[in-house]
Scaffold this motif. Structure first.
Motif, PDB file in Angstrom:
ATOM      1  N   UNK A 131       0.822  -1.216   0.000  1.00 51.01           N
ATOM      2  CA  UNK A 131       0.000   0.000   0.000  1.00 51.01           C
ATOM      3  C   UNK A 131       0.859   1.270   0.000  1.00 51.01           C
ATOM      4  N   UNK A 132       2.182   1.103  -0.059  1.00 49.96           N
ATOM      5  CA  UNK A 132       3.132   2.217  -0.043  1.00 49.96           C
ATOM      6  C   UNK A 132       2.988   3.100   1.203  1.00 49.96           C
ATOM      7  N   UNK A 133       2.621   2.472   2.297  1.00 47.74           N
ATOM      8  CA  UNK A 133       2.531   3.179   3.592  1.00 47.74           C
ATOM      9  C   UNK A 133       3.873   3.022   4.303  1.00 47.74           C
ATOM     10  N   UNK A 134       4.871   3.784   3.859  1.00 50.95           N
ATOM     11  CA  UNK A 134       6.238   3.538   4.294  1.00 50.95           C
ATOM     12  C   UNK A 134       6.480   3.874   5.761  1.00 50.95           C
ATOM     13  N   UNK A 135       5.834   4.922   6.260  1.00 48.55           N
ATOM     14  CA  UNK A 135       6.048   5.278   7.668  1.00 48.55           C
ATOM     15  C   UNK A 135       5.532   4.168   8.587  1.00 48.55           C
ATOM     16  N   UNK A 136       4.406   3.569   8.215  1.00 49.23           N
ATOM     17  CA  UNK A 136       3.854   2.481   9.017  1.00 49.23           C
ATOM     18  C   UNK A 136       4.680   1.207   8.846  1.00 49.23           C
ATOM     19  N   UNK A 171      14.373  -2.876   6.698  1.00 50.14           N
ATOM     20  CA  UNK A 171      14.188  -1.459   7.041  1.00 50.14           C
ATOM     21  C   UNK A 171      15.096  -0.582   6.167  1.00 50.14           C
ATOM     22  N   UNK A 172      16.269  -1.111   5.821  1.00 52.13           N
ATOM     23  CA  UNK A 172      17.162  -0.371   4.917  1.00 52.13           C
ATOM     24  C   UNK A 172      16.493  -0.186   3.551  1.00 52.13           C
ATOM     25  N   UNK A 173      15.831  -1.219   3.059  1.00 51.11           N
ATOM     26  CA  UNK A 173      15.140  -1.129   1.769  1.00 51.11           C
ATOM     27  C   UNK A 173      14.086  -0.026   1.772  1.00 51.11           C
ATOM     28  N   UNK A 174      13.385   0.104   2.889  1.00 51.00           N
ATOM     29  CA  UNK A 174      12.326   1.120   2.974  1.00 51.00           C
ATOM     30  C   UNK A 174      12.935   2.509   2.954  1.00 51.00           C
ATOM     31  N   UNK A 184      14.159   7.587  -0.117  1.00 51.39           N
ATOM     32  CA  UNK A 184      15.162   8.200  -0.976  1.00 51.39           C
ATOM     33  C   UNK A 184      15.662   9.594  -0.678  1.00 51.39           C
ATOM     34  N   UNK A 185      15.219  10.237   0.386  1.00 52.51           N
ATOM     35  CA  UNK A 185      15.783  11.536   0.733  1.00 52.51           C
ATOM     36  C   UNK A 185      17.186  11.340   1.323  1.00 52.51           C
ATOM     37  N   UNK A 186      17.947  12.408   1.416  1.00 54.95           N
ATOM     38  CA  UNK A 186      19.337  12.273   1.879  1.00 54.95           C
ATOM     39  C   UNK A 186      19.422  11.618   3.256  1.00 54.95           C
ATOM     40  N   UNK A 187      18.612  12.107   4.193  1.00 56.52           N
ATOM     41  CA  UNK A 187      18.660  11.547   5.551  1.00 56.52           C
ATOM     42  C   UNK A 187      18.204  10.085   5.557  1.00 56.52           C
ATOM     43  N   UNK A 188      17.263   9.768   4.673  1.00 53.13           N
ATOM     44  CA  UNK A 188      16.777   8.379   4.586  1.00 53.13           C
ATOM     45  C   UNK A 188      17.857   7.467   4.007  1.00 53.13           C
ATOM     46  N   UNK A 189      18.588   7.963   3.015  1.00 53.90           N
ATOM     47  CA  UNK A 189      19.656   7.171   2.415  1.00 53.90           C
ATOM     48  C   UNK A 189      20.781   6.914   3.411  1.00 53.90           C
ATOM     49  N   UNK A 190      21.063   7.892   4.249  1.00 58.50           N
ATOM     50  CA  UNK A 190      22.091   7.700   5.283  1.00 58.50           C
ATOM     51  C   UNK A 190      21.650   6.612   6.263  1.00 58.50           C
ATOM     52  N   UNK A 191      20.364   6.616   6.626  1.00 61.55           N
ATOM     53  CA  UNK A 191      19.839   5.569   7.505  1.00 61.55           C
ATOM     54  C   UNK A 191      19.865   4.217   6.805  1.00 61.55           C
ATOM     55  N   UNK A 192      19.504   4.226   5.530  1.00 61.65           N
ATOM     56  CA  UNK A 192      19.531   2.968   4.761  1.00 61.65           C
ATOM     57  C   UNK A 192      20.944   2.397   4.744  1.00 61.65           C
ATOM     58  N   UNK A 193      21.912   3.252   4.526  1.00 55.69           N
ATOM     59  CA  UNK A 193      23.313   2.819   4.503  1.00 55.69           C
ATOM     60  C   UNK A 193      23.723   2.210   5.833  1.00 55.69           C
ATOM     61  N   UNK A 194      23.273   2.825   6.927  1.00 55.49           N
ATOM     62  CA  UNK A 194      23.591   2.305   8.269  1.00 55.49           C
ATOM     63  C   UNK A 194      22.987   0.920   8.484  1.00 55.49           C
ATOM     64  N   UNK A 209      24.329   0.398  -3.782  1.00 55.36           N
ATOM     65  CA  UNK A 209      23.363   1.270  -4.462  1.00 55.36           C
ATOM     66  C   UNK A 209      23.072   2.529  -3.638  1.00 55.36           C
ATOM     67  N   UNK A 210      22.992   2.358  -2.316  1.00 52.17           N
ATOM     68  CA  UNK A 210      22.709   3.501  -1.453  1.00 52.17           C
ATOM     69  C   UNK A 210      23.868   4.489  -1.446  1.00 52.17           C
ATOM     70  N   UNK A 211      25.077   3.986  -1.281  1.00 49.84           N
ATOM     71  CA  UNK A 211      26.248   4.865  -1.281  1.00 49.84           C
ATOM     72  C   UNK A 211      26.409   5.558  -2.630  1.00 49.84           C
ATOM     73  N   UNK A 212      26.123   4.819  -3.693  1.00 49.77           N
ATOM     74  CA  UNK A 212      26.226   5.387  -5.038  1.00 49.77           C
ATOM     75  C   UNK A 212      25.180   6.479  -5.263  1.00 49.77           C
ATOM     76  N   UNK A 213      23.984   6.259  -4.729  1.00 47.62           N
ATOM     77  CA  UNK A 213      22.907   7.253  -4.860  1.00 47.62           C
ATOM     78  C   UNK A 213      23.230   8.507  -4.052  1.00 47.62           C
ATOM     79  N   UNK A 214      23.784   8.329  -2.879  1.00 43.58           N
ATOM     80  CA  UNK A 214      24.208   9.479  -2.079  1.00 43.58           C
ATOM     81  C   UNK A 214      25.279  10.283  -2.816  1.00 43.58           C
TER      82      UNK A 214
END
Length: 294
Positions: free
Chosen positions: A171-176, A198-201, A206-216, A238-243
């Protein structure tokens, strides 16, 4: 071949072999419906006096459940017998709900389960069955509601959190969905798959702060499972490359250095996996990709 099953094929009326076969299936939670019906019904109808009352009930329940798969009429007959023998049994009431489900009588099944919950709000099976009914009806909104109601009583059920997570993602309810992942990590902090999910989400948002969390989280998934975790290495790359490509101007020198190190680390790990392959075409394709994207 199963020893008891082999005996029954030669001597179908051997009640001891039938009893032991059904016992074995119950212990293994095997739903071999055709065999259970074939050998369980004669045991109930002709040799019930050979069984204790407790085991007779277990066999009747077992055959009832098998009948839902292959012979609903037999299940109806057995349910009537069980209701007559155990008129106030909560367990038998739940079986009646299963029969209504098998026949597609959703409203009747819901009524039964809600009546159980009225007297016992924490009945786990009744709450799970309400989830199953809403899923069978294809009602996503109600399924989410039922899953949340279930988890409000059984917060430690990780399988249900995973189920709710998958629905939120569709349902693309990413926060939930993130909340579900956080609950999974709290329950099972050493499960690398939860950190990967959780990294995939965060990567998808895809925002900068989200990508940093994804990388972590990708990095932590790798820390928990260094080998056989190629998907997390890909995620990290992919995350590091996108950043690097989208937000390099927003990263300070230290952050840029960390990102480059992780990008190279992930790339090297992925290349090492493919270097071991005998498929030269696949190997060449992957190595050429990393060479072009240095």
């Amino acid at each position: 071949m199963n020893k008891n099953l082999e005996t029954l094929q030669n001597k179908p009326n051997n009640w001891k072999a039938a009893r032991d076969l059904l016992r074995e299936y119950r212990e293994k939670q095997a739903r071999n419906s055709y065999e259970i019906i074939k050998y369980g019904l004669p045991l109930i109808n002709k040799k019930s006096q050979k069984l204790s009352k407790e085991e007779l009930f277990e066999v009747m329940e077992q055959v009832f459940l098998a009948g839902l798969d292959v012979n609903i009429e037999e299940s109806k007959t057995l349910l009537l017998k069980l209701q007559k023998q155990f008129p106030k049994s909560l367990r038998v009431t739940k079986l009646s709900g299963l029969l209504e489900e098998a026949m597609g009588n959703w409203k009747s099944a819901i009524t039964i389960y809600k009546s159980i919950l009225k007297n016992n709000p924490s009945d786990q099976i009744a709450r799970k069955r309400l989830v199953c009914v809403s899923k069978a009806q294809g009602d996503v909104v109600l399924t989410i509601k039922n899953l949340n109601n279930y988890l409000s009583h059984f917060q430690g059920d990780t399988e249900t959190w995973e189920e709710l997570l998958e629905i939120y993602l569709t349902q693309q309810c990413y926060s939930k969905a993130l909340y579900c992942c956080e609950e999974l990590i709290l329950a099972e902090p050493n499960n690398y798959q939860h950190h990967y999910k959780i990294a995939n989400i965060y990567y998808t948002i895809g925002k900068r702060t989200d990508l940093i969390k994804a990388r972590q989280y990708y990095a932590h998934s790798i820390k928990l499972l260094k080998e056989q975790n190629l998907k997390s290495y890909y995620g990290l790359y992919l995350t590091a490359n996108k950043l690097k490509s989208l937000y390099s101007k927003n990263l300070d020198q230290s952050e840029t250095q960390i990102n480059e190190q992780l990008l190279q680390f992930a790339a090297d790990k992925i290349k090492n996996v493919y270097l071991k392959l005998e498929d030269n075409d696949t190997k060449k394709t992957v190595l050429d990709f990393f060479e072009k994207n240095k």
